[in-house]
Design a protein around this motif. Structure first.
Motif, short mmCIF file in Angstrom:
data_model
loop_
_atom_site.label_atom_id
_atom_site.label_comp_id
_atom_site.label_asym_id
_atom_site.label_seq_id
_atom_site.Cartn_x
_atom_site.Cartn_y
_atom_site.Cartn_z
N GLY A 25 0.83 -1.20 0.00
CA GLY A 25 0.00 0.00 0.00
C GLY A 25 0.87 1.24 0.00
N THR A 26 0.35 2.31 -0.57
CA THR A 26 1.17 3.51 -0.75
C THR A 26 0.83 4.62 0.24
OG1 THR A 26 -0.37 4.27 -2.43
CG2 THR A 26 1.57 3.07 -3.20
N GLY A 27 0.00 4.30 1.23
CA GLY A 27 -0.42 5.34 2.17
C GLY A 27 0.55 5.54 3.31
N THR A 67 -1.38 -0.62 -4.02
CA THR A 67 -2.72 -0.09 -3.85
C THR A 67 -2.65 1.42 -3.71
OG1 THR A 67 -2.64 -0.34 -1.46
CG2 THR A 67 -3.56 -2.16 -2.72
N VAL A 68 -3.66 2.07 -4.25
CA VAL A 68 -3.71 3.53 -4.20
C VAL A 68 -5.14 3.94 -3.84
CG1 VAL A 68 -1.88 3.87 -5.89
CG2 VAL A 68 -4.25 3.68 -6.66
N ALA A 69 -5.29 5.14 -3.33
CA ALA A 69 -6.61 5.64 -2.97
C ALA A 69 -6.98 6.79 -3.89
CB ALA A 69 -6.63 6.10 -1.51
N ASN A 113 0.78 -2.35 4.29
CA ASN A 113 1.03 -0.93 4.10
C ASN A 113 1.62 -0.30 5.35
OD1 ASN A 113 1.08 1.76 3.42
ND2 ASN A 113 -1.06 1.91 2.90
N THR A 114 0.81 -0.16 6.39
CA THR A 114 1.24 0.58 7.57
C THR A 114 2.56 0.10 8.16
OG1 THR A 114 -1.10 0.88 8.06
CG2 THR A 114 0.45 1.47 9.80
#
Lengths: 72, 255, 369
Positions: B16-18, B39-41, B204-205
């Protein structure tokens, strides 16, 4: 002449008459190829950005990808 | 090799990119992870401060973009977000997230199923985020999900595979790849999921907020590979009870 | 494929068997280990594990059922079968009324699960017959299953609506070469059509589908692996169906066919235990083909369903002197005697675990009829 107003992402913005959507996006520092636009609720096809002329009172939503994503 | 919807990936880690401190750190960490899918939002652009363009930072030829529908509280919102994502030029892939409860961010099974059916009909490659419910997994697969993404534990809790027993059933019964998502707080959690036979994990995190995200990405990549190797080479097992080495009773009736 | 399986089975080492025995879940590789010659030395440990899984999953119970042979007419000429069209036996097709009489006898004896069995003769005993009979039987029995000629999905759906809840269709052997050699030209010769039959029954909504292999035709170890692969494929697609497996061993029958690959009781026990370790939820049938001593000993170790008091000649319950049986049974005890044995060993003989009134399709169609 900046005498026409549209609403973009919730904010009232004054724009030139006859301005195309593509030009509007570029003017805001955005690459039209990497954003999605909903105009008065309808999601627009990318090919229409260049020809679509902004009109008084149009409501635009401009979105694009940001970091995010996974649930963990 | 991981194959989802006919596309193959050499890495079984999806990132994830967050929550990264900067685009540069994110780019370096993703590179270090060896992943082929991120993954992107989707968010409204701040017209006064557009900031970095993610699609300019990450090479779309190198990574499959998997836009999520985060923020959607029901099927209708998720479907709209997916269409917006497609209009943004990300292709047909979508990680379906429908999370009406802001406290737990647990996925809504009823709305997720509805949205999966609708999006598959619209030609999307749908990867639904779901609770680790084996029956729901069956319904989502029947609805045409390209992969399923059951959670290990609640988002952001770093508690690992609390849903282990349901995950085992889901993996055993799956006809599409199973990607374990949510709750993977440490590389060992990812390795456990892979040892169980998961096809991939999404992290991600744990990477983004690590003291050294680039090194942590490498750690996850190694853990995923180790877990997969262990699974494929046949794990030794822990016996449920001390096994009598040679019970001989009870079969005297056989002729 | 069979030769490959046999090579893999022969190459299994003892540590591989031990690993499979200790595993929480056994996959195909583990199953191959458990079916291998190397596992024979660990048969007692396999029995222990199989018994533990069976007790945990099914409790201390044994389901009981009885077959009703409707007809011994058959258009096939399977070399091993007493009903083969080539055999000169007295042929009989029960009328619907006669079949009902046989069912009434079983009902009086306390059976609520019955299995309708017939040779393959669709012209004399087709879907119309089965539908009419099912409509008459469904109120008297908790479960009516059938083991007849393979049908289409639509036909299975029709019979399900009429009250048939289970279908058994055995592949006989999964070895294509041996299958071809035992089935002279005729409808049954089509290996693939038969192989796809359980899937059609499941697709039609049958609650339970039984598969199996007739032991004695081909290498039982490879047969077991092939059957497990068949089962695993069915499970993937039909997760709402309950599956059962049966391993009938060849019994003496008219025609005098002798087993090509004899299977001992010990072999059969290994096969049943391995199947239980591979699939914790599978229903395992053991019929009256097997002798009382073997069935008594196997109680609690893996099987979940026994037939009892069976007669394999059409009309044989009402008239025990009738000839024309499919095979000679090995356990001649009555339902009550088998039940008593089950109780004596501390298990509960279950005669009913489902009621057709629970089933929506039946409940709705009953209002119409």
């Amino acid at each position: 002449m900046m005498n026409m107003k549209i609403i973009c992402n919730g904010a009232k913005i004054a724009v030139e008459d006859e301005l195309s959507l593509a030009m509007f996006l570029r003017g805001k520092g955005l690459d039209p190829d990497t954003v999605a636009v909903a105009c008065d609720g309808a999601i627009l096809a990318r090919e229409t950005y260049a020809d679509l002329r902004l009109r008084e009172g149009m409501v635009l939503e401009v979105v694009r990808f940001v970091g995010g994503g996974a649930s963990c | 090799m991981l194959t989802i919807a006919g596309r193959t990936f050499t890495s079984r880690l999806i990132v994830g990119t967050g929550k990264f401190a900067s685009s540069a750190v994110m780019q370096a960490a993703i590179e270090a992870s060896g992943t082929g899918m991120v993954t992107v939002a989707l968010r409204r652009v701040d017209l006064n401060d557009p900031g970095d363009d993610l699609m300019a930072v990450l090479d779309r030829r190198q990574y499959v973009f998997l836009p999520n529908t985060s923020g959607a509280r029901n099927a209708a919102e998720a479907v709209r977000l997916a269409h917006l994502a497609r209009a943004s030029g990300a292709g047909d892939w979508v990680k379906l997230e429908v999370t009406p409860d802001p406290r737990t961010l647990l996925p809504d099974p009823v709305e997720t199923l509805k949205a999966t059916e609708a999006l598959v009909k619209d030609g999307f490659i749908v990867l639904p985020y779901m609770n680790a419910d084996p029956i729901l997994a069956q319904h989502l697969q029947a609805a045409g999900a390209a992969a399923i993404m059951p959670l290990g534990s609640l988002i952001g809790t770093n508690q690992g595979l609390l849903t282990r027993f349901q995950l085992e059933i889901i993996i055993e019964q799956a006809r599409v790849p199973v990607v374990v998502d949510a709750g993977l707080g440490a590389p060992s959690h990812a390795a456990q999921a892979m040892e169980m036979g998961a096809d991939a994990v999404l992290v991600n995190t744990a990477i983004a907020v690590a003291g050294d995200p680039v090194r942590m990405a490498r750690a996850f990549a190694a853990a995923v590979q180790a877990g997969r190797d262990a699974f494929e080479s046949g794990l030794g097992v822990t016996a449920p009870v001390a096994a009598a080495s040679s019970p001989q009773s009870g079969l005297g009736f056989l002729r | 494929m069979f030769a490959d399986l046999q090579a893999r089975l022969a190459a299994v080492s003892a540590p591989e068997v031990e690993r499979a025995l200790a595993a929480h879940r056994v996959g195909i590789d583990g199953l191959i280990a458990l079916l291998s010659p190397a596992a024979d030395a660990m048969l007692a440990a396999m029995a222990e594990r199989s018994a533990a899984i069976t007790r945990q999953r099914f409790g201390s119970t044994m389901q009981l059922f009885a077959p009703i042979y409707l007809s011994n007419l058959c258009q096939n000429r399977c070399l091993y079968c007493g009903f083969s069209a080539d055999n000169r036996i007295e042929r009989r097709v029960l009328t619907i009324e006669q079949a009902e009489d046989e069912a009434a006898i079983l009902h009086d004896r306390g059976f609520s699960h019955i299995l309708l069995v017939a040779g393959e003769a669709p012209n004399r005993l087709g879907v119309d017959y089965l539908e009419a009979l099912a409509l008459r039987l469904r109120d008297k029995f908790a479960a009516v299953s059938m083991e007849v000629q393979p049908l289409s999905t639509g036909e299975y759906a029709r019979l399900f609506k009429a009250g048939i809840t289970g279908v058994a269709v055995y592949q006989e052997t999964y070895d294509r070469g041996i299958y071809a050699s035992l089935h002279p030209p005729g409808p049954k010769r089509d290996f693939d059509f038969r192989l796809a039959t359980p899937a059609r029954a499941a697709e039609a909504g049958m609650r339970e589908v039984g598969i199996g292999a007739l032991l004695g035709l081909a290498d039982w170890r490879a047969e077991g692996v092939a059957l497990a692969l068949h089962l695993a494929g069915l499970r993937q697609h039909f997760w709402q169906t309950a599956f059962t497996v049966s391993f009938p061993r060849l019994r003496p029958a008219v025609g005098g066919f002798t087993a090509l690959a004899p299977v001992s009781e010990r072999d059969l026990a290994q096969l049943l235990f391995a199947m239980r370790l591979f699939d914790h939820d599978i229903g395992l049938l053991l019929s009256t083909r097997e002798e009382a001593r073997f069935r008594d000993g196997m109680l609690g170790l893996g099987p979940t369903r026994y037939s009892a008091g069976s007669c394999t000649a059409p009309g044989g319950y009402g008239n025990p002197a009738l000839p024309g049986e499919q095979f000679a049974v090995g356990d001649h005890r009555s339902m009550d005697e088998v039940s008593a044995m089950i109780r004596q060993q501390g298990f509960d003989p279950v005669r009913k675990d489902w009621d057709p009134s629970f089933q929506l399709a039946v409940a709705q169609s009953r209002q119409v009829v």
